[in-house]
Design a protein around this motif. Structure first.
Motif, PDB file in Angstrom:
ATOM      1  N   PHE A  55       0.776  -1.281   0.010  1.00  0.00           N
ATOM      2  CA  PHE A  55       0.023   0.054  -0.035  1.00  0.00           C
ATOM      3  C   PHE A  55       0.827   1.486   0.084  1.00  0.00           C
ATOM      4  O   PHE A  55       0.234   2.160  -0.047  1.00  0.00           O
ATOM      5  CB  PHE A  55      -1.093   0.046   1.115  1.00  0.00           C
ATOM      6  CG  PHE A  55      -1.928  -1.432   1.366  1.00  0.00           C
ATOM      7  CD1 PHE A  55      -2.803  -1.522   0.060  1.00  0.00           C
ATOM      8  CD2 PHE A  55      -1.766  -2.120   2.324  1.00  0.00           C
ATOM      9  CE1 PHE A  55      -3.573  -2.554   0.259  1.00  0.00           C
ATOM     10  CE2 PHE A  55      -2.523  -3.305   2.402  1.00  0.00           C
ATOM     11  CZ  PHE A  55      -3.488  -3.726   1.434  1.00  0.00           C
ATOM     12  N   ASP A  56       2.325   1.265   0.140  1.00  0.00           N
ATOM     13  CA  ASP A  56       3.116   2.339  -0.159  1.00  0.00           C
ATOM     14  C   ASP A  56       2.870   2.631  -1.553  1.00  0.00           C
ATOM     15  O   ASP A  56       2.573   2.004  -2.541  1.00  0.00           O
ATOM     16  CB  ASP A  56       4.583   1.986   0.016  1.00  0.00           C
ATOM     17  CG  ASP A  56       4.879   2.098   1.630  1.00  0.00           C
ATOM     18  OD1 ASP A  56       4.109   2.776   2.299  1.00  0.00           O
ATOM     19  OD2 ASP A  56       5.792   1.751   1.741  1.00  0.00           O
ATOM     20  N   ILE A  57       3.049   4.191  -2.071  1.00  0.00           N
ATOM     21  CA  ILE A  57       3.091   4.582  -3.256  1.00  0.00           C
ATOM     22  C   ILE A  57       4.607   5.030  -3.762  1.00  0.00           C
ATOM     23  O   ILE A  57       5.102   5.776  -2.805  1.00  0.00           O
ATOM     24  CB  ILE A  57       2.086   6.011  -3.408  1.00  0.00           C
ATOM     25  CG1 ILE A  57       0.753   5.339  -3.132  1.00  0.00           C
ATOM     26  CG2 ILE A  57       2.188   6.404  -4.706  1.00  0.00           C
ATOM     27  CD1 ILE A  57      -0.136   6.595  -3.136  1.00  0.00           C
ATOM     28  N   GLN A 106      -1.525  -5.420  -1.961  1.00  0.00           N
ATOM     29  CA  GLN A 106      -1.517  -6.051  -0.809  1.00  0.00           C
ATOM     30  C   GLN A 106      -0.362  -7.261  -0.788  1.00  0.00           C
ATOM     31  O   GLN A 106       0.208  -7.827   0.385  1.00  0.00           O
ATOM     32  CB  GLN A 106      -2.652  -6.636  -0.400  1.00  0.00           C
ATOM     33  CG  GLN A 106      -3.182  -7.593  -1.277  1.00  0.00           C
ATOM     34  CD  GLN A 106      -4.920  -8.035  -0.921  1.00  0.00           C
ATOM     35  OE1 GLN A 106      -5.318  -7.554   0.247  1.00  0.00           O
ATOM     36  NE2 GLN A 106      -5.340  -8.825  -1.652  1.00  0.00           N
ATOM     37  N   ASP A 107      -0.054  -7.655  -1.974  1.00  0.00           N
ATOM     38  CA  ASP A 107       0.781  -8.733  -2.005  1.00  0.00           C
ATOM     39  C   ASP A 107       2.392  -8.370  -1.981  1.00  0.00           C
ATOM     40  O   ASP A 107       3.200  -9.280  -2.422  1.00  0.00           O
ATOM     41  CB  ASP A 107       0.667  -9.746  -3.205  1.00  0.00           C
ATOM     42  CG  ASP A 107      -0.856 -10.220  -3.023  1.00  0.00           C
ATOM     43  OD1 ASP A 107      -1.015 -10.820  -2.028  1.00  0.00           O
ATOM     44  OD2 ASP A 107      -1.566 -10.445  -4.048  1.00  0.00           O
ATOM     45  N   GLY A 108       2.436  -7.088  -2.171  1.00  0.00           N
ATOM     46  CA  GLY A 108       3.854  -6.459  -2.356  1.00  0.00           C
ATOM     47  C   GLY A 108       4.327  -6.453  -3.644  1.00  0.00           C
ATOM     48  O   GLY A 108       5.735  -6.018  -3.851  1.00  0.00           O
ATOM     49  N   MET A 109       3.430  -6.441  -4.864  1.00  0.00           N
ATOM     50  CA  MET A 109       3.809  -6.209  -6.115  1.00  0.00           C
ATOM     51  C   MET A 109       3.248  -4.923  -6.729  1.00  0.00           C
ATOM     52  O   MET A 109       2.405  -4.269  -6.086  1.00  0.00           O
ATOM     53  CB  MET A 109       2.955  -7.470  -6.699  1.00  0.00           C
ATOM     54  CG  MET A 109       3.301  -8.740  -6.290  1.00  0.00           C
ATOM     55  SD  MET A 109       4.699  -9.413  -6.385  1.00  0.00           S
ATOM     56  CE  MET A 109       4.802  -9.804  -8.247  1.00  0.00           C
ATOM     57  N   VAL A 110       4.216  -4.460  -7.515  1.00  0.00           N
ATOM     58  CA  VAL A 110       3.951  -3.302  -8.289  1.00  0.00           C
ATOM     59  C   VAL A 110       3.846  -3.564  -9.669  1.00  0.00           C
ATOM     60  O   VAL A 110       4.747  -4.417 -10.263  1.00  0.00           O
ATOM     61  CB  VAL A 110       4.963  -1.964  -7.909  1.00  0.00           C
ATOM     62  CG1 VAL A 110       6.418  -2.383  -8.374  1.00  0.00           C
ATOM     63  CG2 VAL A 110       4.672  -1.017  -8.638  1.00  0.00           C
ATOM     64  N   GLU A 111       2.589  -3.089 -10.338  1.00  0.00           N
ATOM     65  CA  GLU A 111       2.797  -3.323 -11.738  1.00  0.00           C
ATOM     66  C   GLU A 111       3.255  -2.190 -12.564  1.00  0.00           C
ATOM     67  O   GLU A 111       2.713  -1.156 -12.648  1.00  0.00           O
ATOM     68  CB  GLU A 111       1.315  -3.823 -12.214  1.00  0.00           C
ATOM     69  CG  GLU A 111       1.060  -3.992 -13.622  1.00  0.00           C
ATOM     70  CD  GLU A 111      -0.322  -4.513 -13.742  1.00  0.00           C
ATOM     71  OE1 GLU A 111      -0.513  -5.308 -15.102  1.00  0.00           O
ATOM     72  OE2 GLU A 111      -1.180  -4.412 -13.056  1.00  0.00           O
ATOM     73  N   ALA A 121       8.136  -4.911  -2.275  1.00  0.00           N
ATOM     74  CA  ALA A 121       7.920  -4.970  -0.927  1.00  0.00           C
ATOM     75  C   ALA A 121       8.953  -5.735   0.029  1.00  0.00           C
ATOM     76  O   ALA A 121       9.247  -6.962  -0.491  1.00  0.00           O
ATOM     77  CB  ALA A 121       6.398  -5.497  -0.403  1.00  0.00           C
ATOM     78  N   GLY A 122       9.439  -5.291   0.923  1.00  0.00           N
ATOM     79  CA  GLY A 122      10.422  -5.692   1.620  1.00  0.00           C
ATOM     80  C   GLY A 122      11.978  -5.256   1.215  1.00  0.00           C
ATOM     81  O   GLY A 122      13.047  -5.786   1.912  1.00  0.00           O
ATOM     82  N   GLU A 125      14.673   1.676  -0.930  1.00  0.00           N
ATOM     83  CA  GLU A 125      14.347   2.172  -2.189  1.00  0.00           C
ATOM     84  C   GLU A 125      15.521   1.815  -3.163  1.00  0.00           C
ATOM     85  O   GLU A 125      15.135   1.878  -4.246  1.00  0.00           O
ATOM     86  CB  GLU A 125      14.497   3.743  -2.134  1.00  0.00           C
ATOM     87  CG  GLU A 125      13.084   4.569  -1.495  1.00  0.00           C
ATOM     88  CD  GLU A 125      13.283   5.857  -1.343  1.00  0.00           C
ATOM     89  OE1 GLU A 125      12.483   6.402  -1.836  1.00  0.00           O
ATOM     90  OE2 GLU A 125      14.247   6.457  -0.551  1.00  0.00           O
ATOM     91  N   GLU A 126      16.863   1.771  -2.677  1.00  0.00           N
ATOM     92  CA  GLU A 126      17.845   1.626  -3.609  1.00  0.00           C
ATOM     93  C   GLU A 126      17.813   0.094  -4.169  1.00  0.00           C
ATOM     94  O   GLU A 126      18.229  -0.036  -5.344  1.00  0.00           O
ATOM     95  CB  GLU A 126      19.212   1.665  -2.852  1.00  0.00           C
ATOM     96  CG  GLU A 126      20.443   1.396  -3.670  1.00  0.00           C
ATOM     97  CD  GLU A 126      20.463   2.420  -4.806  1.00  0.00           C
ATOM     98  OE1 GLU A 126      21.180   2.031  -5.898  1.00  0.00           O
ATOM     99  OE2 GLU A 126      19.997   3.573  -4.845  1.00  0.00           O
ATOM    100  N   GLU A 127      17.393  -0.808  -3.422  1.00  0.00           N
ATOM    101  CA  GLU A 127      17.177  -2.264  -3.825  1.00  0.00           C
ATOM    102  C   GLU A 127      16.082  -2.255  -4.691  1.00  0.00           C
ATOM    103  O   GLU A 127      16.165  -2.837  -5.676  1.00  0.00           O
ATOM    104  CB  GLU A 127      16.999  -3.191  -2.571  1.00  0.00           C
ATOM    105  CG  GLU A 127      17.969  -3.430  -1.717  1.00  0.00           C
ATOM    106  CD  GLU A 127      17.809  -3.935  -0.526  1.00  0.00           C
ATOM    107  OE1 GLU A 127      18.588  -4.419   0.251  1.00  0.00           O
ATOM    108  OE2 GLU A 127      16.520  -4.163   0.006  1.00  0.00           O
ATOM    109  N   ALA A 128      14.976  -1.817  -4.592  1.00  0.00           N
ATOM    110  CA  ALA A 128      13.878  -1.742  -5.601  1.00  0.00           C
ATOM    111  C   ALA A 128      14.201  -0.954  -6.840  1.00  0.00           C
ATOM    112  O   ALA A 128      13.780  -1.468  -7.933  1.00  0.00           O
ATOM    113  CB  ALA A 128      12.828  -1.043  -4.879  1.00  0.00           C
TER     114      ALA A 128
END
Length: 272
Positions: A55-57, A106-111, A121-122, A125-128
């Motif tokens: 639910f983060d943006i 809610q599953d930690g995925m971003v499309e 998720a988890g 910022e740098e890792e993502a």
């Protein structure tokens, strides 16, 4: 009778006064090491780093020497004058990045267009960012630069703040005093020595108590806020008499009524 009147006024005056020590920030309290003016205060060493949560943006931007390469990765143009916005709307709920950013489900995925769903998720910022960069490098042979960041620091204020609700600070780092200023400061009746900070961690939540009166806060692990923090301030017991705005009026009314009653009693006693 006059003694009773003066004694009553003294009691009301005592009740109405709030000690300056209870409302002043950054004091040298007796139970902590004194910190003098101009003394260097190092930041606390904190191992905790914020990781992205469901639910983060996040804001993800793509850049390339060939603009056509990145056109398919954006839904909408970036909000106008976003850099001009300094803080949240005091719970108004207006957030342009809700419409233009990438929401983590809610599953930690971003499309992401063309890349599909990625689990971020988890990750920090740098890792993502590195994950998205690797995926886009697989998609294109040409160089495409990725920028990923949290869309501001969101936190919630409850209790004795002049502005309660979800607040946003568009900065990479913000102190607890940035959060206070952004939410309209605290009310006069806030217990500044009992600010509860509710913070989310990887696998749960912790409650930390902060003393805003203590100068030692500047070197504590809670000096900087994190996204999704909740700040709650308890009210003083004196709120039972009235709010910070009408307390003086309430006490003046009580004193006036008491003086009237004593005057009537004195007149009646004199006639008898």
């Amino acid at each position: 009778m006059k003694r009773i009147f003066y004694l009553s006024c003294l009691v009301l005056l005592t009740v109405s006064c709030i000690s300056n020590k209870r409302i002043t920030y950054l004091q040298n309290l007796s139970d902590s090491t004194a910190i003098e003016l101009d003394e260097f205060i190092p930041f606390a060493e904190v191992e905790y780093k914020y990781v992205l949560q469901p639910f983060d943006i996040v804001q993800i931007d793509f850049a390339s020497a060939d603009p056509e390469l990145v056109e398919g990765f954006t839904f909408l143009n970036e909000p106008q004058n976003l850099g001009m916005r300094g803080g949240g709307g005091g719970g108004a709920g207006s957030d342009p990045l809700y419409m233009t950013g990438f929401s983590i489900d809610q599953d930690g995925m971003v499309e992401i267009p063309k890349l599909g769903k990625l689990r971020i998720a988890g990750l920090t910022e740098e890792e993502a960012k590195q994950l998205v960069q690797r995926e886009i490098n697989e998609y294109f042979k040409e160089e495409v630069f990725v920028r990923l960041r949290i869309a501001g620091i969101r936190y919630t204020t409850l209790g004795e703040f002049n502005s309660v609700g979800v607040q946003i600070i568009y900065k990479n780092r913000a102190t607890i005093f940035d959060a206070l200023a952004n939410s309209g400061e605290t009310s006069l009746l806030a217990k500044k020595n009992k600010l509860f900070l509710i913070r989310q961690y990887d696998n749960g939540t912790k409650i930390h108590q902060i003393n805003l009166n203590d100068r030692a806060l500047l070197g504590s692990p809670w000096y900087f806020i994190q996204p999704n923090d909740i700040l709650y301030l308890e009210p003083m017991r004196i709120r039972q008499i009235g709010t910070a705005d009408n307390l003086t009026a309430s006490l003046a009314l009580i004193a006036g009524l008491l003086a009237s009653v004593l005057l009537i009693v004195n007149l009646v006693s004199g006639e008898l």
